[in-house]
Design a protein around this motif. Structure first.
Motif, short mmCIF file in Angstrom:
data_model
loop_
_atom_site.label_atom_id
_atom_site.label_comp_id
_atom_site.label_asym_id
_atom_site.label_seq_id
_atom_site.Cartn_x
_atom_site.Cartn_y
_atom_site.Cartn_z
N ILE A 70 87.57 3.91 -1.30
CA ILE A 70 87.99 4.41 -2.61
C ILE A 70 87.99 5.93 -2.63
O ILE A 70 88.93 6.58 -3.10
CB ILE A 70 87.09 3.85 -3.73
CG1 ILE A 70 87.29 2.34 -3.86
CG2 ILE A 70 87.39 4.53 -5.07
CD1 ILE A 70 86.28 1.66 -4.77
N GLY A 71 86.92 6.53 -2.08
CA GLY A 71 86.84 7.98 -2.02
C GLY A 71 87.96 8.61 -1.21
O GLY A 71 88.46 9.69 -1.54
N LEU A 72 88.40 7.90 -0.18
CA LEU A 72 89.44 8.43 0.69
C LEU A 72 90.84 8.29 0.10
O LEU A 72 91.67 9.20 0.20
CB LEU A 72 89.37 7.71 2.05
CG LEU A 72 90.23 8.22 3.20
CD1 LEU A 72 89.89 9.66 3.53
CD2 LEU A 72 90.05 7.34 4.42
N PHE A 73 91.11 7.16 -0.55
CA PHE A 73 92.48 6.84 -0.93
C PHE A 73 92.83 7.08 -2.40
O PHE A 73 94.00 7.06 -2.74
CB PHE A 73 92.80 5.39 -0.57
CG PHE A 73 93.14 5.20 0.88
CD1 PHE A 73 94.38 5.54 1.37
CD2 PHE A 73 92.19 4.69 1.75
CE1 PHE A 73 94.69 5.37 2.71
CE2 PHE A 73 92.49 4.52 3.09
CZ PHE A 73 93.74 4.86 3.58
N MET A 74 91.84 7.31 -3.26
CA MET A 74 92.21 7.44 -4.68
C MET A 74 93.02 8.71 -4.95
O MET A 74 93.73 8.80 -5.95
CB MET A 74 90.97 7.41 -5.57
CG MET A 74 90.01 8.55 -5.41
SD MET A 74 88.58 8.33 -6.48
CE MET A 74 87.54 9.67 -5.90
N VAL A 75 92.95 9.67 -4.04
CA VAL A 75 93.72 10.90 -4.23
C VAL A 75 95.16 10.76 -3.74
O VAL A 75 96.03 11.55 -4.11
CB VAL A 75 93.02 12.08 -3.50
CG1 VAL A 75 93.24 11.99 -1.99
CG2 VAL A 75 93.50 13.42 -4.02
N LEU A 76 95.44 9.72 -2.92
CA LEU A 76 96.74 9.62 -2.27
C LEU A 76 97.93 9.59 -3.24
O LEU A 76 98.92 10.30 -3.02
CB LEU A 76 96.77 8.38 -1.37
CG LEU A 76 98.01 8.21 -0.51
CD1 LEU A 76 98.16 9.36 0.48
CD2 LEU A 76 97.96 6.89 0.25
N PRO A 77 97.88 8.81 -4.35
CA PRO A 77 99.07 8.75 -5.21
C PRO A 77 99.41 10.07 -5.91
O PRO A 77 100.52 10.23 -6.41
CB PRO A 77 98.71 7.67 -6.25
CG PRO A 77 97.61 6.89 -5.63
CD PRO A 77 96.85 7.85 -4.78
N VAL A 78 98.45 11.00 -5.99
CA VAL A 78 98.71 12.28 -6.67
C VAL A 78 98.56 13.46 -5.72
O VAL A 78 98.63 14.61 -6.14
CB VAL A 78 97.75 12.45 -7.89
CG1 VAL A 78 98.10 11.46 -8.98
CG2 VAL A 78 96.29 12.29 -7.48
N PHE A 79 98.37 13.18 -4.43
CA PHE A 79 98.07 14.23 -3.45
C PHE A 79 99.22 15.23 -3.33
O PHE A 79 99.00 16.44 -3.32
CB PHE A 79 97.79 13.59 -2.09
CG PHE A 79 97.35 14.57 -1.04
CD1 PHE A 79 96.01 14.88 -0.87
CD2 PHE A 79 98.27 15.21 -0.22
CE1 PHE A 79 95.59 15.78 0.08
CE2 PHE A 79 97.87 16.11 0.75
CZ PHE A 79 96.53 16.39 0.90
N ALA A 80 100.46 14.73 -3.23
CA ALA A 80 101.59 15.62 -2.98
C ALA A 80 101.79 16.61 -4.12
O ALA A 80 102.06 17.80 -3.89
CB ALA A 80 102.85 14.79 -2.76
N LEU A 81 101.64 16.14 -5.36
CA LEU A 81 101.81 17.03 -6.52
C LEU A 81 100.75 18.12 -6.53
O LEU A 81 101.02 19.26 -6.93
CB LEU A 81 101.74 16.22 -7.82
CG LEU A 81 102.94 15.32 -8.11
CD1 LEU A 81 102.64 14.44 -9.33
CD2 LEU A 81 104.19 16.14 -8.35
#
Length: 457
Positions: free
Chosen positions: A26-37
């Motif tokens: 969860i700590g690793l992937f929760m940022v993925l959907p908003v990472f690019a922005l």
């Protein structure tokens, strides 16, 4: 004691270790959907650096997972898992306070360097009996899948209250929680040893790397995660610019699409297993992925069609992510399953790295079209590989402990039992590794033989 029922200590170990894996996931992937922005606004940001920052943890995960496993065999599981979680926490902290792309890339690399997934599975093997091993690994796999889906939803949802960089700091907290679970809930193994069914063996690494059917599956997981990571270089930006959804509102689209994909993929996995028709469902998952990329590419401004594309994307990804580890286990030689799964994990993480870097570069050179076209062509190439794949046999693995001097006698008896497909005896482990057709483990002769061996031990 029923061979299929876990003991209280086994249940505690499996639940606790699965929780540690889940918190890290969860700590690793929760940022993925908003990472690019988030990343594109940092000083020094370019599309290539943004993709590198997104995928570099995969490279370091692939590089460090086997060394961490070897260290844990020598120095113990808990100290090595602690070290990995601390490295992950340091990386998350650096990423959270980063004010430039350089430090964000450093932080993401350190997140990947804390590669303790294989060590956690090895510790799970230390704390469970062979007859409970398959069930414990299945629980761990389900916790990873659930944690990933939860992370994909939590990230965009939490941005209603938290800045994106604070999601990295929240990952630090999750890592500290995982450390507390490790030391206050996970039992300490009586002994630590290498497990052939859960850990890779370097001397057979290359042999399995070029094994044709395994190579197709490893190529598949590489392509799947390359497509996934490359897609998320552009999906958040796409939703922001064309669908009019800022980062803190994108969860409104992710929630229904993830739920729909999860329910449909769960149904399809169940149908594939019951009908023993895995290959058609597997191929349908790849087709869904290709159609999803085309839909996201050609209809960026239409929210309804974008939602349909995302649903197909998450459905295809979830379905294929569920099938591939099972296919690896069924295809690998009975006594080399740990090595096969180690190669599979390396392929998965290298796919993440390649997808991030390629996705970033393609976005910088050719915009959204370059990324979606790459993902579509990669899915179609994988479709060709999948159509050439042999339909898998529905086999289960089993292990029997027995003394070397009785091996010939036991092997002769096993060969007479219907449904026993493969038998490998490893003398140094005093263990027979079997592949069985479903139902063979319930054959009266097999049950009687197991009871005799257990009573003699």
């Amino acid at each position: 004691m029923s061979s299929g029922k876990m003991t209280a200590i086994e249940r505690r170990a499996v639940i606790s270790l699965s929780s540690i894996m889940g918190l890290r996931m969860i700590g690793l992937f929760m940022v993925l959907p908003v990472f690019a922005l988030y990343a594109q606004r940092l000083p020094g940001a370019t599309p290539l650096k943004m993709g590198l920052a997104m995928g570099i943890y995969g490279l370091f995960q692939a590089l460090f997972q086997i060394p961490f496993g070897a260290l844990s065999d020598r120095f113990g599981r808990k100290p090595v898992i602690l070290l990995g979680l601390l490295i992950f926490a340091i990386g998350s902290f650096i990423a959270g306070i980063a004010h430039s792309m350089f430090f964000l890339i450093i932080g993401r690399a350190l997140q990947g360097a804390g590669a303790v997934g294989s060590t956690i599975l090895a510790m799970m093997a230390d704390l469970t009996r062979e007859e409970s091993r398959t069930k414990s690994m299945a629980i761990a796999g389900m916790s990873i899948g659930f944690s990933f889906s939860l992370a994909m939803l939590l990230g965009p949802l939490l941005t209603k209250w938290l800045a994106v960089n604070q999601l990295f700091l929240l990952a630090v907290l999750f890592s500290l929680c995982a450390i507390s679970v490790l030391y206050f809930s996970v039992p300490t193994p009586v002994s630590v040893r290498w497990h052939r069914d859960a850990e890779p063996e370097l001397k057979s690494f290359f042999k399995l790397l070029v094994f044709p059917e395994l190579a197709k599956l490893n190529g598949g997981i590489f392509i799947l995660h390359a497509i996934f990571t490359a897609s998320f270089v552009v999906i958040p930006i796409n939703l922001y610019h064309f669908a009019g959804l800022p980062a803190n509102k994108q969860w409104l689209l992710y929630l229904p699409t993830l739920l729909a994909a999860f329910i449909i993929s769960l149904f399809c996995v169940g149908m594939a297993e019951r009908k023993q028709q895995l290959k058609p469902y597997f191929v349908s998952g790849i087709i869904a992925l290709a159609i999803a990329e085309i839909a996201l590419w050609l209809t960026p401004g239409n929210r309804l069609l974008t939602a349909l594309g995302l649903s197909l994307f998450f459905f295809g990804f979830s379905l294929l992510e569920a099938f591939l580890p099972s296919l690896i286990s069924r295809t690998a030689p009975a006594d080399r399953k740990g090595t096969a799964l180690g190669i599979y994990s390396c392929s998965q993480f290298l796919g993440i790295f390649a997808g991030g870097v390629l996705g970033g570069w393609l976005y910088g050179q050719f915009g959204f079209t370059g990324v979606y076209l790459f993902c579509t062509l990669a899915a179609l190439f994988w479709l060709i590989l999948a159509l050439l794949m042999q339909p898998p046999r529905f086999l289960v693995t089993h292990m029997l402990r027995l003394p070397a001097h009785r091996w010939d006698t036991i092997a002769a008896k096993l060969q007479l039992i219907p449904g026993v497909v493969e038998i490998v005896f490893v003398a140094e482990d005093s263990t027979a590794y079997l592949k069985l057709e479903r139902g063979a483990a319930q054959h009266p002769d097999f049950i009687r033989l197991k009871e005799q061996l257990q009573s003699n031990n």
